[in-house]
Design an enzyme around this catalytic site. Structure first.
Site, PDB file in Angstrom:
ATOM      1  N   GLU A 115      -1.044  -2.869 -16.666  1.00  0.00           N
ATOM      2  CA  GLU A 115      -0.704  -1.280 -16.964  1.00  0.00           C
ATOM      3  C   GLU A 115       0.176  -1.006 -18.344  1.00  0.00           C
ATOM      4  O   GLU A 115      -0.257   0.164 -18.912  1.00  0.00           O
ATOM      5  CB  GLU A 115       0.118  -0.861 -15.740  1.00  0.00           C
ATOM      6  CG  GLU A 115      -0.883  -0.851 -14.490  1.00  0.00           C
ATOM      7  CD  GLU A 115      -2.142  -0.010 -14.390  1.00  0.00           C
ATOM      8  OE1 GLU A 115      -2.208   0.866 -15.136  1.00  0.00           O
ATOM      9  OE2 GLU A 115      -3.190  -0.491 -13.907  1.00  0.00           O
ATOM     10  N   SER A 170      -5.779  15.312  47.128  1.00  0.00           N
ATOM     11  CA  SER A 170      -5.206  14.705  47.927  1.00  0.00           C
ATOM     12  C   SER A 170      -4.079  13.799  47.564  1.00  0.00           C
ATOM     13  O   SER A 170      -3.378  13.032  48.122  1.00  0.00           O
ATOM     14  CB  SER A 170      -6.057  13.879  48.847  1.00  0.00           C
ATOM     15  OG  SER A 170      -7.356  14.377  49.267  1.00  0.00           O
TER      16      SER A 170
END
Lengths: 161, 793
Positions: free
Chosen positions: B209, B489
């Site tokens: 780079e 239940s």
């Protein structure tokens, strides 16, 4: 020869009679007189819609295997963590000691001694209600370990004071 | 922990003030110098120059401010990282070889022939050797060490330090990372410091780079000119002349606009950056800032996170080839994505390696060797990279009670949770295959049914796994927390516990009336509940009423106990939602989420002790300093005796009641306790139950709330059974408390009986609450002597 055969026959008869007598006298003692009707058969058997007899659906509770009431040998890892917690507690690092004990409890969550130790650490931190609950929890796993129970109960009564 | 956060903010403000103050005298000095000259034309010129300088200076000042805010702000925003529980290894620990392999792989350890460095493992038969990484835990650091471990069957049989040969008591592996809490702009990163950047990464960056990085002043005219030449020659953009500094400056803008004005701004900012900050500081910021991939809606920024994302290892463990791949991604992370475009990625990586060789960072031989390596990018494995959105959601909600959103997304906190990735994996697999199975059975189109499930450690209340729906990777509606449904239940055990807590009135054999009920509410509406089989069963023993889940008997019992008392017990057991004490509550007309159900079932599983459910153990700050602990809390809410009776009854549910179906999944010898729940028109199918080491709550239903056609035992129990089977649970192992006695009773009448009497069963009672009446069978014994009295006294 014939008289010998006769005596043998009498002896066998006597023995059989004796055994028979034993049998008939022993039954009433065991509470089940010969010929008495078992209580269950006095009530009509339950019927299903198909009309056929069905055995009762209730499954008996089986008596659980009674766990041994000796303090079990904890895993090596737990022993090491308990020792570490003890050292941390001795040097005043109560938070770290509690963390070590919680780590041990993740390995052996039903170890009554660990819950007891954690209760003591919380007591030292003046978290009395937590200490009391932890000691009660230790009791729940203590089985017949009376010395541990006594210690937990002392801690609970001190924490409630 | 807002104080920690505030401190940081204050620090930032103080810094900004200092810098602004410093700048003012410099500008003033310039002004005083230029006002001394005499000639009018010169004055004009000076005036113009002054104006120009003011404009440029002012603009630079503005840019400088932008740079400062961006540069320093960026460096602070580190998302909180979330970890699963660490795996504890010790002699006696339950673990199979395949599970250990999965755990090691999840940590990014590499399998090798011979372990020579950190994060490697090898296996020969049942013997494992691995070298752990060091890890800073909440309570201190666990050093890196080489370990040898042997597994026999499915237990650890030996654990040693491989270097010294000494046995190890307990070894805590580093916890696998399961996610991060990143801010709304979805940028995620793992911060790396300059000294953590490997040399070959810096070399690759320079080579690919910006070869003059350490010599230019932010921009490199030579390289711009060279790029310009190359581009003119090619007739299009083939080369960029941007320095690393310029690239960093480019990232300060939120839009990807490309214009000359933008370029000029970037150049100016690069110069300012270079002037104000050191090369190493800029390099560090660059390494943490750059975009290196996209993972769903999460943007992967910086090399620290990219190393984990692509290789599942920390940056410093990557070799030259792997690092070159990451550097290659800078040109275009999606175009060169090694997972979707391996060919392009390989070419690009090899170009980076060649550039490194050309510029003398490595020799050609090394480069050639590296180029022959495969990409080495890890698959997104189930254990490793699978993110657990439902669990992370739970963690996030628990955190939001104590922390501000900003702290979580920017302070770099490390959050240690209770998640067991292995259990979570079993849960996810069984839910998806189990639901498919149920749909096939019911002939529903795929995707009709939904489910939610929670796995909890019974004694500690730690949430070990959580499923928010059938698609484990989908971060949408979290049913485990948000599907608030009538529980049917599932509520019954609370009513029965309340009854059993009054041993002078109720025992397991107390006869209850299972007769029709008609109640009118305040508005005159009639409530007439029915049993599931639409029949009334007359007088039924209490234990049978629960095992068979009889509604009528339960309503009679609940009304006798007082609905208000049931509500207050539910609150005591940790249900925080407001509940209206209406009779219909007795049959579960109470809407709760699966996690709320797990909270009150935890009390049963823990023998009457409530521990608030937790998903987080500890939180440390970015430097490893402990911030907060969520300790194990315990509060006794019920006496152990009644809870024991209830739990025996819940075992009967599984053995002979509505939970009998469990036999398809677990052997009869493995005792578990639980309860089914079904709501009106079969809309919700519930199951809650526990073994010795797991508490699990399952819900199955439909998102549109239409009937799913499944009872609790036909739906949720199937998932529960499948998951439990996969977890290989420990049996319940209930310990009878001291005040419990076992007595032979006649199951029909509840009268005292004896072992030899036909049909007699042994039942637990709280001492003093045993039945007084004797059955006929026992009565006859009475005449012969009081042998049985002596036996039970």
């Amino acid at each position: 020869m014939k008289t010998r055969m006769f005596y043998r026959f009498v002896a066998i008869l006597f023995l059989l009679g004796f055994l028979g007598g034993c049998a008939s006298t022993s039954l009433p003692e065991r509470g089940r007189p010969a010929g008495s009707v078992p209580p269950e058969s006095r009530v009509p058997p339950p019927e299903s819609r198909s009309g056929r007899y069905q055995p009762p659906e209730v499954t008996a509770y089986r008596e659980p295997v009674t766990p041994k009431y000796t303090r079990p040998e904890p895993a090596r890892a737990v022993q090491a963590l308990v020792k570490r917690a003890e050292d941390q507690r001795a040097s005043g690092q109560l938070v770290a000691a509690a963390a070590s004990l919680e780590r041990a409890l993740r390995i052996e969550p039903k170890n009554a001694v660990l819950w007891n130790r954690l209760a003591h650490v919380r007591f030292e931190q003046k978290q009395f209600s937590l200490a009391s609950s932890l000691a009660a929890k230790s009791n729940a796993f203590a089985g017949a370990d009376q010395s541990l129970r006594a210690d937990n109960n002392r801690l609970i009564s001190r924490a409630r004071r | 922990m807002p104080p920690a956060k505030k401190k940081v903010v204050r620090k930032k403000k103080a810094a900004s003030k200092k810098k602004v103050v410093r700048r003012k005298p410099a500008a003033a000095k310039k002004r005083s110098k230029s006002s001394r000259k005499g000639f009018p034309w010169f004055k004009w010129l000076v005036g113009l120059m002054l104006l120009a300088m003011l404009v440029v200076g002012g603009y630079s000042l503005y840019l400088s401010q932008v740079v400062r805010v961006k540069f320093e702000g960026k460096r602070w925003a580190i998302p909180a990282r979330v970890y699963a529980r660490p795996l504890e290894l010790y002699v006696g620990a339950d673990i199979t070889p395949s599970r250990l392999q999965a755990e090691l792989q999840a940590l990014g350890y590499r399998k090798v022939r011979k372990v020579s460095s950190v994060a490697q493992w090898s296996q020969s038969g049942s013997r494992f050797t691995f070298h752990t990484r060091d890890f800073l835990f909440w309570d201190g650091s666990e050093p890196a060490r080489k370990v040898s471990l042997r597994i026999k069957g499915s237990t650890v049989s030996a654990l040693r330090d491989a270097t010294s040969g000494k046995p190890l008591d307990v070894l805590r592996l580093e916890p696998p990372e399961i996610g991060s809490i990143y801010p709304s702009h979805k940028e995620d990163r793992v911060l790396v410091r300059r000294d953590e950047l490997p040399d070959h990464l810096v070399a690759a960056l320079l080579a690919a780079e910006d070869r003059e990085y350490f010599h230019h002043h932010g921009i490199n005219f030579y390289s711009i000119a060279r790029a310009l030449m190359a581009n003119v020659k090619a007739g299009r953009t083939v080369q960029g002349g941007s320095t690393l500094t310029q690239q960093l400056a480019k990232n300060f803008f939120l839009t990807p606009e490309r214009s000359l004005w933008r370029k000029a701004n970037e150049a100016l900012m690069a110069i300012i950056l270079d002037a104000r900050y050191g090369k190493d500081e800029i390099l560090e910021a660059y390494a943490n800032e750059v975009f290196l991939g996209q993972d769903g809606d999460r943007a992967i920024h910086g090399f620290g996170l990219a190393a984990y994302y692509y290789f599942n290892r920390p940056l410093n463990e990557l070799n030259l080839t792997e690092t070159a791949l990451l550097v290659g991604l800078l040109k275009g992370a999606s175009y060169y994505n090694p997972r979707s475009h391996p060919d392009r990625a390989l070419k690009r990586r090899n170009l980076v390696l060649q550039l490194m060789a050309d510029q003398g960072f490595i020799d050609q031989e090394t480069a050639d060797k590296a180029m022959k390596q495969p990409l080495g990018v890890g698959r997104k494995g189930r254990l490793s990279n699978a993110r657990h959105p439902a669990f992370i959601d739970l963690v996030r909600r628990q955190l939001q009670r104590d922390y501000q959103e900003e702290d979580l997304t920017s302070e770099g906190l490390r959050i240690f949770t209770t998640l067991d990735p292995w259990a979570q994996q079993q849960l996810d697999e069984q839910i998806s295959s189990g639901l498919a199975d149920l749909e096939k059975r019911k002939k529903f189109p795929t995707g009709t049914l939904q489910a939610a499930m929670v796995l909890v450690s019974p004694q500690g209340g730690e949430i070990r796994a959580l499923s928010g729906g059938r698609d484990a990777g989908f971060a949408g509606f979290n049913r485990a927390l948000d599907a608030v449904r009538p529980i049917g239940s599932l509520i019954k055990p609370v009513i029965y516990l309340l009854a059993l807590s009054r041993p002078d009135e109720y025992s397991l054999v107390t006869l209850l009336e299972d007769e029709p009920v008609r109640l009118k509410d305040a508005k005159g509406r009639v409530w007439a509940p029915k049993n599931y089989d639409k029949q009334a069963h007359g007088l039924v023993p209490l234990h049978l009423a629960l095992a068979k889940s009889y509604n009528l008997a339960t309503v009679h019992l609940g009304l006798a106990l007082g609905v208000k008392n049931v509500v207050s017990l539910l609150h005591g057991m940790g249900v925080q939602r407001k509940l209206s004490p209406l009779p219909s509550l007795l049959l579960g007309a109470v809407s709760l989420s699966p996690v709320e159900v797990a909270q009150f079932y935890q009390v049963f599983a823990a023998g009457g002790f409530r521990s608030p459910l937790r998903a987080i153990r500890e939180i440390v700050d970015a430097d490893g300093q402990p911030l907060q602990r969520y300790p194990l809390q315990v509060a006794q809410v019920a006496e152990p005796g009644p809870v024991y009776l209830l739990n025996r009854n819940l075992v009967e549910v599984m053995r002979a009641g509505t939970g009998r179906g469990i036999r398809r999944y677990l052997p009869e010898s493995l005792e578990v306790a639980g309860k089914t729940g079904t709501t009106d028109e079969l809309r919700d199918s519930w199951f809650a139950g526990f073994s010795g080491d797991w508490l699990a709550v399952a819900w199955v239903g439909r998102d549109d709330n239409k009937p799913a056609g499944l009872t609790g035992s036909a739906g949720a129990l199937v998932l529960w059974g499948r998951v439990m089977k996969a977890l290989k649970p420990q049996p319940l192992g209930l310990l009878p408390p001291e005040d419990i006695v076992y007595i032979w009773v006649d199951p029909q009448t509840g009268y005292l009986s004896a072992e030899h009497c036909e049909g007699a069963i042994a039942m637990p009672f709280i001492r003093g609450s045993e039945p007084q009446l004797r059955s006929d069978c026992l009565g006859e014994v009475q005449r012969g002597g009081n042998f049985f009295d002596r036996l039970f006294d």
